[in-house]
Design a protein around this motif. Sequence first.
Motif, PDB file in Angstrom:
ATOM      1  N   UNK A   1    -166.239  24.193  81.144  1.00  0.00           N
ATOM      2  CA  UNK A   1    -165.562  23.227  80.271  1.00  0.00           C
ATOM      3  C   UNK A   1    -166.568  22.533  79.358  1.00  0.00           C
ATOM      4  N   UNK A   2    -167.726  22.208  79.917  1.00  0.00           N
ATOM      5  CA  UNK A   2    -168.796  21.607  79.108  1.00  0.00           C
ATOM      6  C   UNK A   2    -169.193  22.525  77.959  1.00  0.00           C
ATOM      7  N   UNK A   3    -169.406  23.799  78.239  1.00  0.00           N
ATOM      8  CA  UNK A   3    -169.828  24.730  77.193  1.00  0.00           C
ATOM      9  C   UNK A   3    -168.743  24.914  76.137  1.00  0.00           C
ATOM     10  N   UNK A   4    -167.481  24.875  76.551  1.00  0.00           N
ATOM     11  CA  UNK A   4    -166.392  24.942  75.567  1.00  0.00           C
ATOM     12  C   UNK A   4    -166.433  23.730  74.642  1.00  0.00           C
ATOM     13  N   UNK A   5    -166.621  22.545  75.225  1.00  0.00           N
ATOM     14  CA  UNK A   5    -166.695  21.325  74.417  1.00  0.00           C
ATOM     15  C   UNK A   5    -167.921  21.340  73.513  1.00  0.00           C
ATOM     16  N   UNK A   6    -169.050  21.777  74.063  1.00  0.00           N
ATOM     17  CA  UNK A   6    -170.290  21.834  73.286  1.00  0.00           C
ATOM     18  C   UNK A   6    -170.139  22.796  72.103  1.00  0.00           C
ATOM     19  N   UNK A   7    -169.549  23.949  72.330  1.00  0.00           N
ATOM     20  CA  UNK A   7    -169.365  24.921  71.247  1.00  0.00           C
ATOM     21  C   UNK A   7    -168.484  24.361  70.142  1.00  0.00           C
ATOM     22  N   UNK A   8    -167.410  23.666  70.538  1.00  0.00           N
ATOM     23  CA  UNK A   8    -166.515  23.079  69.538  1.00  0.00           C
ATOM     24  C   UNK A   8    -167.229  22.004  68.728  1.00  0.00           C
ATOM     25  N   UNK A   9    -168.029  21.182  69.389  1.00  0.00           N
ATOM     26  CA  UNK A   9    -168.756  20.120  68.686  1.00  0.00           C
ATOM     27  C   UNK A   9    -169.840  20.705  67.776  1.00  0.00           C
ATOM     28  N   UNK A  10    -170.528  21.728  68.243  1.00  0.00           N
ATOM     29  CA  UNK A  10    -171.558  22.358  67.415  1.00  0.00           C
ATOM     30  C   UNK A  10    -170.943  23.011  66.183  1.00  0.00           C
ATOM     31  N   UNK A  11    -169.795  23.656  66.367  1.00  0.00           N
ATOM     32  CA  UNK A  11    -169.097  24.234  65.216  1.00  0.00           C
ATOM     33  C   UNK A  11    -168.717  23.146  64.212  1.00  0.00           C
ATOM     34  N   UNK A  12    -168.178  22.039  64.710  1.00  0.00           N
ATOM     35  CA  UNK A  12    -167.785  20.944  63.819  1.00  0.00           C
ATOM     36  C   UNK A  12    -168.989  20.369  63.095  1.00  0.00           C
ATOM     37  N   UNK A  13    -170.139  20.315  63.777  1.00  0.00           N
ATOM     38  CA  UNK A  13    -171.365  19.785  63.172  1.00  0.00           C
ATOM     39  C   UNK A  13    -171.773  20.638  61.978  1.00  0.00           C
ATOM     40  N   UNK A  14    -171.763  21.951  62.155  1.00  0.00           N
ATOM     41  CA  UNK A  14    -172.139  22.868  61.080  1.00  0.00           C
ATOM     42  C   UNK A  14    -171.089  22.872  59.971  1.00  0.00           C
ATOM     43  N   UNK A  15    -169.834  22.974  60.370  1.00  0.00           N
ATOM     44  CA  UNK A  15    -168.765  23.085  59.373  1.00  0.00           C
ATOM     45  C   UNK A  15    -168.680  21.840  58.502  1.00  0.00           C
ATOM     46  N   UNK A  16    -168.892  20.678  59.115  1.00  0.00           N
ATOM     47  CA  UNK A  16    -168.863  19.443  58.339  1.00  0.00           C
ATOM     48  C   UNK A  16    -169.921  19.428  57.251  1.00  0.00           C
ATOM     49  N   UNK A  17    -171.096  19.995  57.555  1.00  0.00           N
ATOM     50  CA  UNK A  17    -172.173  20.040  56.558  1.00  0.00           C
ATOM     51  C   UNK A  17    -171.868  21.056  55.458  1.00  0.00           C
ATOM     52  N   UNK A  18    -171.334  22.214  55.841  1.00  0.00           N
ATOM     53  CA  UNK A  18    -170.944  23.197  54.825  1.00  0.00           C
ATOM     54  C   UNK A  18    -169.894  22.615  53.889  1.00  0.00           C
ATOM     55  N   UNK A  19    -168.890  21.950  54.474  1.00  0.00           N
ATOM     56  CA  UNK A  19    -167.811  21.385  53.671  1.00  0.00           C
ATOM     57  C   UNK A  19    -168.294  20.249  52.771  1.00  0.00           C
TER      58      UNK A  19
END
Length: 359
Positions: free
Chosen positions: A155-173
């Motif tokens: 569950x931790x890794x699922x949450x971490x992956x989602x947060x890391x994706x949001x971190x990158x995507x927010x910068x691209x956007x």
Amino acid sequence: MTAAPVGIPTEPIGSIPRPAALLAAMADHAAGRIGDGDLAAAQDLAIRDTIRRLEEIGSPVVTDGEQSKPSFATYPLAGLGGLAPDGVVIPFADGHTRQLPRLTAGPLRYGVHADSYLRAALRHATVPVKQAVIAPSALSLLYPQAGIDGYPREAFLDDLSAEAEADIRGCLDAGAHVVQMDFTEARLALKLDPSGGLLEQFVALNNHVLERFSAAERARIGVHTCPGGDQDSTHSLDVDYTALLPGLLRLKAGAFYLQMAGEPEPGKALSVLADHLPADARVFIGVTDPVDPRVETPEEVRDRVLAAARHLPVDRLGTCDDCGFSPFADDTSTSREIAFAKIRARVEGTALAGRELLG
């Protein structure tokens, strides 16, 4: 203003030593002598000065110098609860250590996303801005080996992956020229586990996040690695670089920013790099060493680029610094002036090499 490189791109990695006024404001804020607004004002002044000086040097791409990050690794944890201070300890060759916090409760949510730093930098820049983010593999070290009741590692890794994706995507956007994933623990993984198992886990986790992006988006995502650079020391320079590169280059990124100036046998590493370079990826070779206090000359930088060009296609070659100059805010081992002098040498030396290679 110094002329931009001819044909060969060059980019900073990220952190630049904070000015004395900002360090004083950080200390005053920690002691309760000034408020959040005063600290934010000091940070904005430092960001503005950093970008101005990079642009004056002729850097075709700039960063905010991580002036308002507490560290390159722990910025997402700012303001969060559920953390204890006794996490993984990272030893450096000179004997000093850095320690990560330990997660004590879930779910994991980032307290700060990197697009907030990017948006602050974009207000001051007139050239493209890149943004560094921490790799999810680094933050995976927050989870304790003993586990957390009611919050399994999966569950931790699922949450971490989602947060890391949001971190990158927010910068691209938000308009980042490129988003750079800092994967400095890659070489350390081979020191901790010479079998390569830990490195494989790290690569798989990072790819799990990178695979969430389209090919066009991944073209704007790069990965940086180095043997650590803190207080003029490293944590894993003694690990054979050629053992790392094949696994590292399996990451599904559009660019790789690779330490090379401080490498004892750069030719050997460049040969392995050439054999494993992914199709369509660009590789930025480190041509200045932030751990070495001596300022390189433009001619030395030129020669390092020419040496790399004997192994790599020129149209897929770029240059960078080996690592950030001050990845932790309290690292003052390299002065701000030396950092900018090294960056100037990188920009000018890359231009010299570009003219020789491309005319």
